[in-house]
Design an enzyme around this catalytic site. Structure first.
Site, PDB file in Angstrom:
ATOM      1  N   ASP A  53       0.854  -1.190   0.000  1.00  0.00           N
ATOM      2  CA  ASP A  53       0.000   0.000   0.000  1.00  0.00           C
ATOM      3  C   ASP A  53       0.888   1.237   0.000  1.00  0.00           C
ATOM      4  O   ASP A  53       2.127   1.137   0.000  1.00  0.00           O
ATOM      5  CB  ASP A  53      -0.932   0.004   1.214  1.00  0.00           C
ATOM      6  CG  ASP A  53      -2.307   0.595   0.887  1.00  0.00           C
ATOM      7  OD1 ASP A  53      -2.343   1.669   0.239  1.00  0.00           O
ATOM      8  OD2 ASP A  53      -3.327  -0.001   1.275  1.00  0.00           O
TER       9      ASP A  53
ATOM     10  N   GLY B  18       4.360   1.554  -2.151  1.00  0.00           N
ATOM     11  CA  GLY B  18       4.364   2.000  -3.541  1.00  0.00           C
ATOM     12  C   GLY B  18       2.970   2.317  -4.026  1.00  0.00           C
ATOM     13  O   GLY B  18       2.006   2.307  -3.257  1.00  0.00           O
TER      14      GLY B  18
ATOM     15  N   PHE C 194       0.052   1.250  -6.878  1.00  0.00           N
ATOM     16  CA  PHE C 194      -0.317   0.177  -7.813  1.00  0.00           C
ATOM     17  C   PHE C 194      -0.537   0.686  -9.229  1.00  0.00           C
ATOM     18  O   PHE C 194      -0.810  -0.082 -10.137  1.00  0.00           O
ATOM     19  CB  PHE C 194      -1.510  -0.638  -7.326  1.00  0.00           C
ATOM     20  CG  PHE C 194      -2.700   0.145  -6.830  1.00  0.00           C
ATOM     21  CD1 PHE C 194      -3.326   1.088  -7.615  1.00  0.00           C
ATOM     22  CD2 PHE C 194      -3.198  -0.095  -5.553  1.00  0.00           C
ATOM     23  CE1 PHE C 194      -4.435   1.787  -7.163  1.00  0.00           C
ATOM     24  CE2 PHE C 194      -4.312   0.599  -5.088  1.00  0.00           C
ATOM     25  CZ  PHE C 194      -4.933   1.542  -5.899  1.00  0.00           C
TER      26      PHE C 194
ATOM     27  N   HIS D  47     -13.169  -1.307  -7.851  1.00  0.00           N
ATOM     28  CA  HIS D  47     -14.405  -0.508  -7.972  1.00  0.00           C
ATOM     29  C   HIS D  47     -14.181   0.984  -7.713  1.00  0.00           C
ATOM     30  O   HIS D  47     -15.039   1.796  -8.018  1.00  0.00           O
ATOM     31  CB  HIS D  47     -15.497  -1.069  -7.060  1.00  0.00           C
ATOM     32  CG  HIS D  47     -15.359  -0.711  -5.616  1.00  0.00           C
ATOM     33  ND1 HIS D  47     -16.431  -0.687  -4.754  1.00  0.00           N
ATOM     34  CD2 HIS D  47     -14.272  -0.367  -4.866  1.00  0.00           C
ATOM     35  CE1 HIS D  47     -16.025  -0.331  -3.545  1.00  0.00           C
ATOM     36  NE2 HIS D  47     -14.720  -0.147  -3.590  1.00  0.00           N
TER      37      HIS D  47
END
Length: 341
Positions: A203, A228, A230, A248
């Site tokens: 995360d 980091g 994503f 989502h």
């Protein structure tokens, strides 16, 4: 313009819909006053509750009466209230609590629901319009509010984690990466069920700083963290990647970018689990919780809830192969298993 006559029973039904707004306001008050915590030791009169919460007795009674009328807490003789299973979901720091999620929805998110017309007409995000910055930047600017949001996500995931573990076998995977893993609750649950596996919670830095302190002592040899974005890079070489309630949050283009980053990190044969709500493709006019969760997305983020067909399009664009859809016993989440071939 031709008008259709209004049937009185549907005027009343619309009134009942609005009652949900008023009731949600009462739930927020109960959460803010820690009513469930005060009742956890036993029933109390309204005067005792008012004294303990520094509230006006008559006003508090009206809130408690409304909540008890729909099954949240129980009222008995002499304006005495007790905790029941429904009200217990508002306790503080208890697994499965909805309290933090209630405070998220009814505080920083709530004004955005009154500006849905702005979003519909402009295509822009009501939350950004109201607060002057995007949701994730808002939580970085106000870390205490962001921490409550994180706790809200954890509280709401309790029953979902049970369903995930009962319907998916994690034992075959030796190295697992939870992308956007937050405080690590899902990873800890997986590792406890799969003693031969190791895991990485991935995360952003502002999240992982707290996560490092939360890793259980008995899992520290098998669980680590990585920092980091994503959108740029995720840890490489794992057998399994998981993403719960991540996809989502983002638009189709952003999702494809995230999934392509995952694809690049995955060795051939590795699997990715997208754990999100899935709206049935043939659900015309049928209720589904994801159709309401989608309004949260519309109000607060660039993302949306999707049908399985829409997920398959994202996977195809990112190079991943769809394997199967695994139901976990709640409409709020399903597991979309995909693979790098």
């Amino acid at each position: 313009m031709k008008k259709q006559p209004v049937k009185p029973e549907f005027t009343l039904k619309m009134f009942e819909v609005l009652g949900g707004v008023w009731l949600a306001g009462c739930v927020k008050t109960a959460a803010e006053l820690n009513i469930a915590d005060h009742l956890a030791d036993g029933s109390k009169t309204i005067s005792s509750l008012a004294k303990e919460t520094q509230s006006n007795e008559k006003a508090l009674y009206r809130i408690m009466r409304a909540l008890s009328s729909v099954g949240i807490f129980e009222e008995s003789e002499n304006q005495t209230f007790a905790l029941n299973d429904f009200g217990a979901a508002l306790q503080t720091d208890v697994p499965g609590t909805a309290k933090n999620f209630v405070l998220t929805i009814m505080n920083e998110h709530f004004p955005a629901y009154g500006e849905l017309t702005y979003g519909v007409q402009t295509g822009k995000i009501p939350f950004d319009h109201i607060h002057g910055l995007p949701l994730w930047d808002y939580y970085k600017q106000y870390p205490e509010i962001g921490e409550n949001f994180g706790k809200g996500m954890t509280g709401m995931s309790g029953t979902e984690l049970k369903g995930i573990m009962e319907n998916y076998d994690f034992n075959p995977y030796k190295k697992i990466v939870d992308i956007g893993g937050g405080n690590g609750v899902m990873m800890y649950t997986i590792l406890n069920a799969a003693p031969g596996s190791s895991g990485i919670i991935f995360d952003e830095e502002n999240v992982i700083q707290k996560t490092t302190e939360l890793i259980p002592q008995d899992l520290k040899e098998r669980c680590s963290v990585a920092i980091g974005s994503f959108f740029e890079k995720v840890p490489e070489g794992a057998d399994l990647y998981t993403m719960k309630w991540i996809i989502h949050d983002w638009s189709d283009d952003e999702c494809v970018q995230i999934l392509k980053v995952c694809y690049e990190a995955m060795p051939k044969g590795a699997k990715l689990l997208i754990i999100d709500a899935v709206i049935p493709d043939d659900s015309l006019n049928q209720p589904h919780i994801a159709k309401l969760l989608d309004i949260v997305m519309l109000a607060c983020l660039t993302g949306r809830e999707r049908t399985l067909s829409e997920f398959k399009v994202l996977l195809e664009k990112s190079g991943l192969q769809f394997n199967r859809l695994v139901q976990i016993g709640t409409e709020a989440k399903s597991i979309i298993e995909c693979e790098k071939i």
